[in-house]
Design a protein around this motif. Structure first.
Motif, PDB file in Angstrom:
ATOM      1  N   CYS A  73      23.188 -15.696  -4.355  1.00 14.96           N
ATOM      2  CA  CYS A  73      22.409 -15.966  -3.070  1.00 14.96           C
ATOM      3  C   CYS A  73      22.038 -14.761  -2.542  1.00 14.96           C
ATOM      4  CB  CYS A  73      23.526 -16.466  -2.146  1.00 14.96           C
ATOM      5  SG  CYS A  73      23.815 -18.025  -2.687  1.00 14.96           S
ATOM      6  N   GLU A  74      22.937 -13.392  -2.615  1.00 16.22           N
ATOM      7  CA  GLU A  74      22.099 -12.297  -1.961  1.00 16.22           C
ATOM      8  C   GLU A  74      20.995 -11.749  -2.894  1.00 16.22           C
ATOM      9  OE1 GLU A  74      22.525 -10.791   0.814  1.00 16.22           O
ATOM     10  OE2 GLU A  74      24.325 -11.689   1.541  1.00 16.22           O
ATOM     11  N   THR A  75      20.878 -11.837  -4.120  1.00 18.47           N
ATOM     12  CA  THR A  75      20.037 -11.428  -5.002  1.00 18.47           C
ATOM     13  C   THR A  75      18.594 -12.432  -4.631  1.00 18.47           C
ATOM     14  OG1 THR A  75      20.547 -12.304  -6.858  1.00 18.47           O
ATOM     15  CG2 THR A  75      21.362 -10.067  -6.732  1.00 18.47           C
ATOM     16  N   HIS A  76      18.794 -13.487  -4.528  1.00 19.97           N
ATOM     17  CA  HIS A  76      17.889 -14.435  -4.047  1.00 19.97           C
ATOM     18  C   HIS A  76      17.258 -14.162  -2.791  1.00 19.97           C
ATOM     19  CE1 HIS A  76      15.429 -18.056  -3.809  1.00 19.97           C
ATOM     20  NE2 HIS A  76      16.018 -18.154  -2.460  1.00 19.97           N
ATOM     21  N   ALA A  77      18.135 -13.550  -1.883  1.00 15.38           N
ATOM     22  CA  ALA A  77      17.620 -13.150  -0.553  1.00 15.38           C
ATOM     23  C   ALA A  77      16.878 -11.895  -0.673  1.00 15.38           C
ATOM     24  CB  ALA A  77      18.809 -13.066   0.405  1.00 15.38           C
ATOM     25  N   ASP A  78      17.491 -11.100  -1.517  1.00 21.23           N
ATOM     26  CA  ASP A  78      16.504  -9.753  -1.647  1.00 21.23           C
ATOM     27  C   ASP A  78      15.056 -10.086  -2.332  1.00 21.23           C
ATOM     28  OD1 ASP A  78      18.667  -8.491  -0.831  1.00 21.23           O
ATOM     29  OD2 ASP A  78      19.190  -8.005  -2.982  1.00 21.23           O
ATOM     30  N   TRP A  79      15.285 -11.161  -3.207  1.00 19.65           N
ATOM     31  CA  TRP A  79      13.824 -11.229  -3.862  1.00 19.65           C
ATOM     32  C   TRP A  79      12.889 -11.982  -2.749  1.00 19.65           C
ATOM     33  CZ3 TRP A  79      10.864 -15.776  -4.318  1.00 19.65           C
ATOM     34  CH2 TRP A  79       9.832 -15.799  -5.327  1.00 19.65           C
ATOM     35  N   VAL A  80      13.461 -12.898  -1.785  1.00 13.96           N
ATOM     36  CA  VAL A  80      12.573 -13.671  -0.674  1.00 13.96           C
ATOM     37  C   VAL A  80      12.194 -12.545   0.129  1.00 13.96           C
ATOM     38  CG1 VAL A  80      12.613 -14.957   0.876  1.00 13.96           C
ATOM     39  CG2 VAL A  80      13.769 -15.732  -1.126  1.00 13.96           C
ATOM     40  N   ASP A  81      13.031 -11.500   0.432  1.00 18.72           N
ATOM     41  CA  ASP A  81      12.446 -10.519   1.234  1.00 18.72           C
ATOM     42  C   ASP A  81      11.388  -9.524   0.489  1.00 18.72           C
ATOM     43  OD1 ASP A  81      14.012 -11.119   3.451  1.00 18.72           O
ATOM     44  OD2 ASP A  81      15.548  -9.675   2.699  1.00 18.72           O
ATOM     45  N   ALA A  82      11.508  -9.322  -0.581  1.00 22.02           N
ATOM     46  CA  ALA A  82      10.471  -8.530  -1.306  1.00 22.02           C
ATOM     47  C   ALA A  82       9.133  -9.208  -1.406  1.00 22.02           C
ATOM     48  CB  ALA A  82      10.923  -7.952  -2.742  1.00 22.02           C
ATOM     49  N   ALA A  83       9.328 -10.658  -1.619  1.00 22.63           N
ATOM     50  CA  ALA A  83       7.949 -11.548  -1.888  1.00 22.63           C
ATOM     51  C   ALA A  83       7.386 -11.280  -0.735  1.00 22.63           C
ATOM     52  CB  ALA A  83       8.517 -12.751  -2.290  1.00 22.63           C
ATOM     53  N   GLU A  84       8.177 -11.392   0.449  1.00 27.29           N
ATOM     54  CA  GLU A  84       7.506 -11.503   1.794  1.00 27.29           C
ATOM     55  C   GLU A  84       6.772 -10.387   2.045  1.00 27.29           C
ATOM     56  OE1 GLU A  84      10.363 -12.534   4.736  1.00 27.29           O
ATOM     57  OE2 GLU A  84      10.618 -14.737   3.948  1.00 27.29           O
ATOM     58  N   LEU A  85       7.194  -9.348   1.645  1.00 29.86           N
ATOM     59  CA  LEU A  85       6.623  -7.886   1.712  1.00 29.86           C
ATOM     60  C   LEU A  85       5.266  -8.003   1.059  1.00 29.86           C
ATOM     61  CD1 LEU A  85       9.224  -5.133   1.659  1.00 29.86           C
ATOM     62  CD2 LEU A  85       7.804  -5.769   3.532  1.00 29.86           C
ATOM     63  N   VAL A  86       5.364  -8.410  -0.225  1.00 28.25           N
ATOM     64  CA  VAL A  86       4.018  -8.341  -1.214  1.00 28.25           C
ATOM     65  C   VAL A  86       3.356  -9.419  -0.732  1.00 28.25           C
ATOM     66  CG1 VAL A  86       3.404  -8.942  -3.413  1.00 28.25           C
ATOM     67  CG2 VAL A  86       5.284  -7.632  -3.292  1.00 28.25           C
ATOM     68  N   ARG A  87       3.556 -10.474  -0.009  1.00 26.06           N
ATOM     69  CA  ARG A  87       2.625 -11.328   0.383  1.00 26.06           C
ATOM     70  C   ARG A  87       1.961 -10.787   1.653  1.00 26.06           C
ATOM     71  NH1 ARG A  87       5.248 -15.743  -0.747  1.00 26.06           N
ATOM     72  NH2 ARG A  87       6.891 -15.297   0.746  1.00 26.06           N
ATOM     73  N   THR A  88       2.501 -10.050   2.636  1.00 25.51           N
ATOM     74  CA  THR A  88       1.957  -9.210   3.612  1.00 25.51           C
ATOM     75  C   THR A  88       1.383  -8.095   3.583  1.00 25.51           C
ATOM     76  OG1 THR A  88       4.026  -8.404   4.338  1.00 25.51           O
ATOM     77  CG2 THR A  88       3.692 -10.558   5.455  1.00 25.51           C
ATOM     78  N   GLN A  89       1.749  -7.541   2.608  1.00 23.50           N
ATOM     79  CA  GLN A  89       0.930  -5.987   2.455  1.00 23.50           C
ATOM     80  C   GLN A  89       0.202  -6.116   1.198  1.00 23.50           C
ATOM     81  OE1 GLN A  89       4.354  -3.345   1.938  1.00 23.50           O
ATOM     82  NE2 GLN A  89       5.203  -3.352   4.033  1.00 23.50           N
ATOM     83  N   GLY A  90       0.103  -6.896   0.196  1.00 22.58           N
ATOM     84  CA  GLY A  90      -0.525  -7.149  -0.893  1.00 22.58           C
ATOM     85  C   GLY A  90      -0.008  -6.278  -2.017  1.00 22.58           C
ATOM     86  N   MET A  91      -0.446  -6.537  -3.227  1.00 21.65           N
ATOM     87  CA  MET A  91       0.378  -5.985  -4.472  1.00 21.65           C
ATOM     88  C   MET A  91       0.080  -4.713  -4.713  1.00 21.65           C
ATOM     89  SD  MET A  91      -0.498  -9.143  -7.031  1.00 21.65           S
ATOM     90  CE  MET A  91      -0.153  -8.405  -8.474  1.00 21.65           C
ATOM     91  N   ALA A  92      -1.133  -4.186  -3.914  1.00 16.04           N
ATOM     92  CA  ALA A  92      -1.571  -2.697  -4.271  1.00 16.04           C
ATOM     93  C   ALA A  92      -1.890  -2.163  -3.254  1.00 16.04           C
ATOM     94  CB  ALA A  92      -2.650  -2.477  -5.435  1.00 16.04           C
ATOM     95  N   TYR A  93      -2.223  -0.996  -3.052  1.00 18.01           N
ATOM     96  CA  TYR A  93      -3.022  -0.261  -1.683  1.00 18.01           C
ATOM     97  C   TYR A  93      -3.770   0.834  -2.336  1.00 18.01           C
ATOM     98  CZ  TYR A  93       0.700   3.498  -2.193  1.00 18.01           C
ATOM     99  OH  TYR A  93       1.650   4.301  -2.838  1.00 18.01           O
ATOM    100  N   GLU A  94      -4.610   1.161  -1.459  1.00 17.84           N
ATOM    101  CA  GLU A  94      -5.753   2.252  -1.919  1.00 17.84           C
ATOM    102  C   GLU A  94      -5.220   3.702  -1.185  1.00 17.84           C
ATOM    103  OE1 GLU A  94     -10.204   3.223  -1.138  1.00 17.84           O
ATOM    104  OE2 GLU A  94      -9.825   1.157  -2.301  1.00 17.84           O
ATOM    105  N   THR A  95      -5.318   4.649  -1.746  1.00 18.26           N
ATOM    106  CA  THR A  95      -4.847   5.928  -1.326  1.00 18.26           C
ATOM    107  C   THR A  95      -5.835   7.180  -1.873  1.00 18.26           C
ATOM    108  OG1 THR A  95      -2.921   7.549  -0.854  1.00 18.26           O
ATOM    109  CG2 THR A  95      -3.101   6.360  -3.124  1.00 18.26           C
ATOM    110  N   THR A  96      -5.485   8.376  -1.322  1.00 15.38           N
ATOM    111  CA  THR A  96      -6.427   9.396  -1.658  1.00 15.38           C
ATOM    112  C   THR A  96      -5.496  10.450  -2.299  1.00 15.38           C
ATOM    113  OG1 THR A  96      -7.888   9.011  -0.072  1.00 15.38           O
ATOM    114  CG2 THR A  96      -8.046  11.032  -0.929  1.00 15.38           C
ATOM    115  N   THR A  97      -5.831  10.968  -3.499  1.00 10.16           N
ATOM    116  CA  THR A  97      -4.912  12.014  -4.077  1.00 10.16           C
ATOM    117  C   THR A  97      -5.235  13.364  -3.348  1.00 10.16           C
ATOM    118  OG1 THR A  97      -6.582  12.859  -5.629  1.00 10.16           O
ATOM    119  CG2 THR A  97      -5.213  11.039  -6.267  1.00 10.16           C
ATOM    120  N   GLY A  98      -4.497  14.477  -3.666  1.00 11.12           N
ATOM    121  CA  GLY A  98      -4.642  15.588  -3.196  1.00 11.12           C
ATOM    122  C   GLY A  98      -6.020  16.228  -3.560  1.00 11.12           C
ATOM    123  N   ALA A  99      -6.690  15.942  -4.631  1.00  8.28           N
ATOM    124  CA  ALA A  99      -7.949  16.267  -5.005  1.00  8.28           C
ATOM    125  C   ALA A  99      -8.990  15.678  -4.349  1.00  8.28           C
ATOM    126  CB  ALA A  99      -8.086  16.346  -6.604  1.00  8.28           C
ATOM    127  N   GLY A 100      -8.652  14.457  -3.387  1.00  8.69           N
ATOM    128  CA  GLY A 100      -9.603  13.941  -2.491  1.00  8.69           C
ATOM    129  C   GLY A 100     -10.215  12.714  -3.524  1.00  8.69           C
TER     130      GLY A 100
END
Length: 152
Positions: A73-100
């Motif tokens: 049950c606790e690992t299921h809850a962990d999965w649900v929490d992570a799935a909610e994060l992915v749903r709200t934040q997306g699977m990926a994000y864009e960033t800039t490296t040190g070289a720009g």
């Protein structure tokens, strides 16, 4: 080392296919739903309220299985929490490296979700709650469904 032993109850329900002698003094806790621990998270408690009756109905839950059910049950809850994060934040994000340079990186929540999924699946298998695991276990009643063609 080697394969994990098959629980005796599973051997019995499968008709003891290896025909090896079964242990005589193995502990046999009473079937039933253990009380959920009070420290379960809200999401884990909701999972407990769904999963525990299902397992009890199929005769694979005993009063001694509380810690294992808690893990599921606790690992299921962990999965649900992570799935909610992915749903709200997306699977990926864009960033800039040190070289720009602009690059796309995987959301760290994806790794958390994958780890929780791996742990959850391991617990599901322990209780026979996946199709592959279920195909190896016969329910508590030990009966297969009646087939009307058996009479012919």
């Amino acid at each position: 080392a080697g394969r994990r032993p098959t629980p005796t109850i599973v051997k019995i329900r499968n008709g003891n296919p290896g025909h090896r002698p079964l242990p005589k003094n193995e502990p046999k806790p009473p079937e039933g739903i253990p009380d959920p621990p009070e420290w379960l998270s809200e999401k884990a408690r909701r999972a407990w309220d769904v999963i525990a009756p299902l397992l009890a109905e199929h005769g694979v839950l005993t009063t001694a299985d509380g810690a294992a059910l808690e893990g599921l049950c606790e690992t299921h809850a962990d999965w649900v929490d992570a799935a909610e994060l992915v749903r709200t934040q997306g699977m990926a994000y864009e960033t800039t490296t040190g070289a720009g340079e602009r690059i796309i990186r995987a959301n760290p929540a994806m790794a958390i979700k994958a780890d929780a999924d791996r742990r959850r699946r391991a617990w599901l298998v322990e209780f026979g709650l996946t199709p592959a695991a279920r195909s190896k276990v016969t329910g508590a009643n030990g009966q297969k469904q009646a087939d009307p063609w058996d009479d012919f």
